[in-house]
Motif scaffolding. Sequence first.
Motif, PDB file in Angstrom:
ATOM      1  N   THR A 206     -44.447 -17.084  -0.448  1.00  0.00           N
ATOM      2  CA  THR A 206     -43.931 -15.710  -0.478  1.00  0.00           C
ATOM      3  C   THR A 206     -44.947 -14.701  -1.010  1.00  0.00           C
ATOM      4  O   THR A 206     -44.793 -13.508  -0.795  1.00  0.00           O
ATOM      5  CB  THR A 206     -42.655 -15.634  -1.332  1.00  0.00           C
ATOM      6  OG1 THR A 206     -42.895 -16.376  -2.537  1.00  0.00           O
ATOM      7  CG2 THR A 206     -41.471 -16.217  -0.601  1.00  0.00           C
ATOM      8  N   ALA A 207     -45.978 -15.181  -1.700  1.00  0.00           N
ATOM      9  CA  ALA A 207     -46.977 -14.246  -2.232  1.00  0.00           C
ATOM     10  C   ALA A 207     -47.620 -13.435  -1.116  1.00  0.00           C
ATOM     11  O   ALA A 207     -48.097 -12.319  -1.337  1.00  0.00           O
ATOM     12  CB  ALA A 207     -48.044 -15.027  -2.997  1.00  0.00           C
ATOM     13  N   LEU A 208     -47.642 -13.994   0.094  1.00  0.00           N
ATOM     14  CA  LEU A 208     -48.307 -13.322   1.210  1.00  0.00           C
ATOM     15  C   LEU A 208     -47.409 -12.295   1.888  1.00  0.00           C
ATOM     16  O   LEU A 208     -47.845 -11.582   2.798  1.00  0.00           O
ATOM     17  CB  LEU A 208     -48.774 -14.361   2.238  1.00  0.00           C
ATOM     18  CG  LEU A 208     -49.837 -15.343   1.767  1.00  0.00           C
ATOM     19  CD1 LEU A 208     -50.118 -16.375   2.845  1.00  0.00           C
ATOM     20  CD2 LEU A 208     -51.126 -14.611   1.411  1.00  0.00           C
ATOM     21  N   LYS A 209     -46.165 -12.245   1.466  1.00  0.00           N
ATOM     22  CA  LYS A 209     -45.185 -11.429   2.180  1.00  0.00           C
ATOM     23  C   LYS A 209     -45.601  -9.963   2.380  1.00  0.00           C
ATOM     24  O   LYS A 209     -45.360  -9.418   3.461  1.00  0.00           O
ATOM     25  CB  LYS A 209     -43.832 -11.491   1.472  1.00  0.00           C
ATOM     26  CG  LYS A 209     -42.683 -11.599   2.459  1.00  0.00           C
ATOM     27  CD  LYS A 209     -41.398 -12.002   1.787  1.00  0.00           C
ATOM     28  CE  LYS A 209     -40.256 -11.924   2.774  1.00  0.00           C
ATOM     29  NZ  LYS A 209     -38.991 -12.320   2.180  1.00  0.00           N
ATOM     30  N   PRO A 210     -46.242  -9.312   1.402  1.00  0.00           N
ATOM     31  CA  PRO A 210     -46.610  -7.908   1.630  1.00  0.00           C
ATOM     32  C   PRO A 210     -47.561  -7.734   2.816  1.00  0.00           C
ATOM     33  O   PRO A 210     -47.640  -6.656   3.400  1.00  0.00           O
ATOM     34  CB  PRO A 210     -47.304  -7.502   0.320  1.00  0.00           C
ATOM     35  CG  PRO A 210     -46.961  -8.525  -0.676  1.00  0.00           C
ATOM     36  CD  PRO A 210     -46.593  -9.769   0.044  1.00  0.00           C
ATOM     37  N   PHE A 211     -48.297  -8.807   3.171  1.00  0.00           N
ATOM     38  CA  PHE A 211     -49.308  -8.690   4.228  1.00  0.00           C
ATOM     39  C   PHE A 211     -48.803  -9.134   5.604  1.00  0.00           C
ATOM     40  O   PHE A 211     -49.549  -9.119   6.575  1.00  0.00           O
ATOM     41  CB  PHE A 211     -50.553  -9.520   3.886  1.00  0.00           C
ATOM     42  CG  PHE A 211     -51.193  -9.143   2.571  1.00  0.00           C
ATOM     43  CD1 PHE A 211     -51.011  -7.874   2.041  1.00  0.00           C
ATOM     44  CD2 PHE A 211     -51.990 -10.051   1.891  1.00  0.00           C
ATOM     45  CE1 PHE A 211     -51.610  -7.521   0.839  1.00  0.00           C
ATOM     46  CE2 PHE A 211     -52.587  -9.700   0.691  1.00  0.00           C
ATOM     47  CZ  PHE A 211     -52.387  -8.434   0.153  1.00  0.00           C
ATOM     48  N   ALA A 212     -47.527  -9.519   5.672  1.00  0.00           N
ATOM     49  CA  ALA A 212     -47.019 -10.085   6.926  1.00  0.00           C
ATOM     50  C   ALA A 212     -47.121  -9.098   8.082  1.00  0.00           C
ATOM     51  O   ALA A 212     -47.517  -9.454   9.190  1.00  0.00           O
ATOM     52  CB  ALA A 212     -45.578 -10.540   6.746  1.00  0.00           C
TER      53      ALA A 212
END
Lengths: 410, 224
Positions: free
Chosen positions: A72-78
Amino acid sequence: MGVSKKVSLTVFSLIMAAGALMWLIQLWRGLILTDMNNAYSWGLYVSALAFFVGNAAGGLVLSSMIYLFGVTALKPFARIGALCAFANVAAAMLIVLSDLGRPFRVLNLLLHPQIMSPLVWDVIVLNLYAGLSLIYLYLLMLPDLAARTGFLNKIALPVPDPAGFSDRWAKRLAPFSLVAAVSIHVVTAWIFATQGARGWWHTAVMAPDFVAAALASGTAVVMLVAVLCYGTADKFQNAFRIMAIFIATSFFIHLFLMYNDFVIHAWYGSDHAKEALAITLQEYGLAHAFEVLAPLAGVVLLLNARVRQTMSGIMAGCLLIIAGIFVHRILLMPAAFNQMPLTLAPLGSQHTLWSVPIASGRYVPPADTFVSHHSYFPTLVEIMIFAGVLSFVCALILVAVHKLPVVKEG
Amino acid sequence: MRRGMVIDLEKCIGCRSCAVACKQHNAQPAGSWWNRVVTPGSDRHLTASAPENLYFLPIHCQHCQNAPCVKVCPVGATYQTDDGTVLIDFERCIGCRYCMAACPYGVRQFNWESSKDGIKRYEYQNGYTYGYPEPFRLDNRLVYSPVRIKGIVEKCHFCAHYQARGLDPACVRACPGKARHVGDLDDPDSRVSQMIRQMNGFTLLPEKGTRPNVYYLPPKRKEV
């Protein structure tokens, strides 16, 4: 839009216009304006196809990591991921149009598709992937679209719980997007790897290697755009760390696959393999050094936590990786075309390997009619068309980030 | 019926008449050669690396049964006829040149510019033209045209236009050494089948698995 963005957009537009003009001139005069000939029949354009396809990997891989593996850490970059995927796959299809002798006949692909051709498979998966990344981008933006006014509000699906809907469907599509993301690289690799005529390409390692190289450069593209959009705030450091590890792992797998192939062929030492390796390691030795050392330097930079806290550090790391993979794609061609497929040991002298020259197809008074070696270097026309398509990618990302809710504020 | 060719290297005198006849009869544009005759081992043209090596090898489309060019063509512009001849539909080719990457024999020629520009580059005298003057269609597909379309791939079409009139290909008729023969490879009693059996006929690059319909007979001795 800030001044620097406006200036960049103007520069990109000018380069795109120049590229379009060059393409029109090439349409009028023919591919004689390139440096290709009958013996060396694919050049920068096809290398660029492989390059852009690779760059498109990051987006949907990122999405599937978030929604399939719970990173989920990558969610802002999806959203940035889906946008980069679309921009690069569109560029891949654009650049291959400029390689066609009769681009207006491209409709024949729909009218008379020949299902045995890997090129037809590639057209299918590239279009699927482009569509899928657009759908993904739309789904991920949905919660913010509903909150906007005007046109963006109108195109938002009227669902009661946009955020929940977006999350649910992103999760449902994730497995398909992962398969699509892998298949564009595998099928693009098969265009080359199926060709028994070209020893340099005809290896089972090519498809997995395409995937590995694409995961490195594709993720680097997303990371580059992400750091430009979001900066290096503490809350993103974990995401950057994960992406850096992912890029490093993919790049080392790529190195392993590439040298694994080299060792096997060099050890057996057939004349053909030695010739292909000599072209890559000697004639293009500097380029080979760059394709290995530049991404290696990029990986070393990105793996350093202190470097990841600086904008310039992340940008340099990502650009080194992307540039290295670009040169790797360029090196697809020399060893494939400068090693003539038709070589023979002349009757009576069985220990020589003689390359049968090919009619160049271009009448140039001082040059040889039949050639067996060509030091290809793209002409200004080829370079400008490529630069135009590259600018198209940058401009599309820039405009989309500005106009659409791609970057979450706050 | 499988149309094939046998080229007897014992009879080939290296005169290149076949290459010239092919170029002229088929109106090939500047720089294009559907048919080339090489001297294996040589740096240039007729010279050989060692005198005892001197023999000649004419090479053109091998009309493979397992033809990579046919399989890679995304639009079916390159196709095989019932008799095994590999043809190109000039009106369908999109010019992707995938077939050129796929062909191990280097026989495919791309039209990098228009015929007119090419002829201008050649600086032929005013009005000099050559080639079979009529376009030729087979099953309504344009497989030969005296004026070439820029941006498409072309190659030996086994002189489909002459075959339709009951004539052998131009290279066969033009060969002064009578080194070339055409016939039915499916018929074990045909002249070409017998020649291949009796005189150790071989094909080029058998290891590529292309199964060519063009065979060669080895020279018994070479020019010295």
